[in-house]
Enzyme design. Structure first.
Site, PDB file in Angstrom:
ATOM      1  N   SER A 126       0.999  -1.127  -0.128  1.00 36.90           N
ATOM      2  CA  SER A 126      -0.132  -0.074   0.066  1.00 36.90           C
ATOM      3  C   SER A 126       0.788   1.248   0.155  1.00 36.90           C
ATOM      4  O   SER A 126       0.225   2.552  -0.240  1.00 36.90           O
ATOM      5  CB  SER A 126      -0.984   0.133   1.175  1.00 36.90           C
ATOM      6  OG  SER A 126      -0.057  -0.044   2.373  1.00 36.90           O
ATOM      7  N   LYS A 196       0.837   4.732   7.066  1.00 37.79           N
ATOM      8  CA  LYS A 196       0.281   5.483   5.877  1.00 37.79           C
ATOM      9  C   LYS A 196       0.935   6.938   5.943  1.00 37.79           C
ATOM     10  O   LYS A 196       1.927   7.179   6.696  1.00 37.79           O
ATOM     11  CB  LYS A 196      -1.197   5.728   6.069  1.00 37.79           C
ATOM     12  CG  LYS A 196      -1.887   4.458   6.195  1.00 37.79           C
ATOM     13  CD  LYS A 196      -1.870   3.620   4.793  1.00 37.79           C
ATOM     14  CE  LYS A 196      -2.868   2.198   4.922  1.00 37.79           C
ATOM     15  NZ  LYS A 196      -2.478   1.416   3.698  1.00 37.79           N
TER      16      LYS A 196
END
Length: 347
Positions: A126, A196
């Site tokens: 990701s 993230k």
């Protein structure tokens, strides 16, 4: 004459007499020489004693070598025994201190993991290409203890806010892995953590339209870190198109692999509406530590250096009121002054 050797003197200060080769020393001469040697210069004669009888002679004898009946190797054996004993004591001392050293190392590792730095493993794609699956990153856990909060552009590790990792498999670690995870030398498989990039902080308005660019408080971001082939915004109905305002005390996060990241966009229906509480942030990822070929720092991209701050409502009101006040003041001056307004009588 060339075959003659220098002989012994006949007495103190006496003339030297050559010794004939074919002439052997008589017993009487040998007795006289022994008497002189025993008495020494200026001696009185008498019975000749042993050289080792005098204290000085004994000391010299001890220094020169062992006395009769003494084993020449006794001193060396004693020194060897002492050295061997000291070495054995050192070895025993090391093994006695080893458990204490291990305990100290474990305590230091635990303190470092708790308060300073912790290693985490990247389990997914990701965050490509910034982070690859299998990378190990070091996370700074110290600055949050001093009140520092996440900033735009940082890559952060945070605890699962509201079951974001539902359905993800959890590997079962062996006992060694459990110990290494406990002291921070390996990432814990039991902790539900994600990684993230922070896009917005409290007070920011984040917006995605069509394929982008992503806008923060109305300003477009240039994002070279987005995965090659991806667009900054996604054209899907599950969260790719959005406009949100980040509440105070929370952050909005997105993965760099925009079309392969279940980030804040896709959790807007949870209890936090997709936002991550600042209290759930473990720390900022500062460096890729493993593998060695991937070693690199994780700085904040330059696009976040621009002024992205949101204008406060009070400032907007003041900015709008200033032109209005100036216009009204000018109008009043114009109406109240005939010369300014162009009226009056000609003189």
């Amino acid at each position: 004459m060339g075959d003659l050797a220098v002989g012994a003197r006949s007495g103190p200060g006496g003339p030297e007499e050559p010794e004939r080769p074919d002439e052997a020393a008589s017993p009487a001469a040998e007795d006289a020489a022994s008497s002189r040697n025993a008495a020494g210069p200026g001696g009185t004669g008498g019975s000749a004693g042993s050289v080792s009888d005098s204290p000085d002679a004994q000391n010299r004898g001890d220094a020169e070598g062992p006395r009769d009946g003494e084993n020449p190797g006794d001193g060396a054996d004693t020194a060897g025994d002492d050295a061997g004993g000291q070495q054995r004591r050192k070895q025993r001392s090391f093994w006695k201190e080893l458990p204490l050293l291990v305990v100290i190392a474990l305590v230091l590792a635990l303190l470092i993991k708790t308060f300073l730095v912790q290693a985490f493993s990247i389990p997914s794609d990701s965050m490509q290409n910034t982070l690859q699956q299998g990378d190990r990153v070091l996370v700074d856990k110290l600055t949050p203890w001093f009140g520092s909060e996440p900033e735009r552009g940082e890559v952060v590790v945070f605890h699962d806010p509201d079951n974001w990792l539902a359905g993800e498999p959890t590997p079962e670690p062996n006992p060694v892995q459990r110990v290494l995870s406990w002291v921070g030398l390996m990432p814990s498989s039991e902790e539900k953590d994600l990684i993230k990039r922070v896009v917005g902080v409290g007070g920011d308005t984040i917006e995605c339209k069509n394929t982008g660019p992503l806008r923060v408080n109305g300003k477009a971001l240039y994002e070279p870190y987005v995965y090659q082939g991806n667009t900054p915004c996604s054209m899907d109905d599950q969260g790719g198109q959005f406009k949100v305002k980040v509440p105070e005390g929370k952050i909005w996060v997105m993965g760099d692999h925009r079309q392969n990241s279940l980030d804040s966009r896709y959790h807007q229906n949870d209890k936090n509406e997709g936002f991550v509480p600042v209290g759930s942030v473990v720390g900022r990822a500062i460096v890729i530590a493993w593998p060695p070929t991937r070693w690199d720092t994780l700085p904040i991209p330059d696009t976040f250096d621009q002024d992205l701050s949101a204008a406060a409502p009070g400032a907007l009101g003041l900015a709008g009121a200033v032109p209005l006040v100036l216009w009204r003041r000018r109008r009043l001056l114009t109406v109240g002054n005939p010369r300014v307004s162009g009226g009056g009588t000609a003189g």
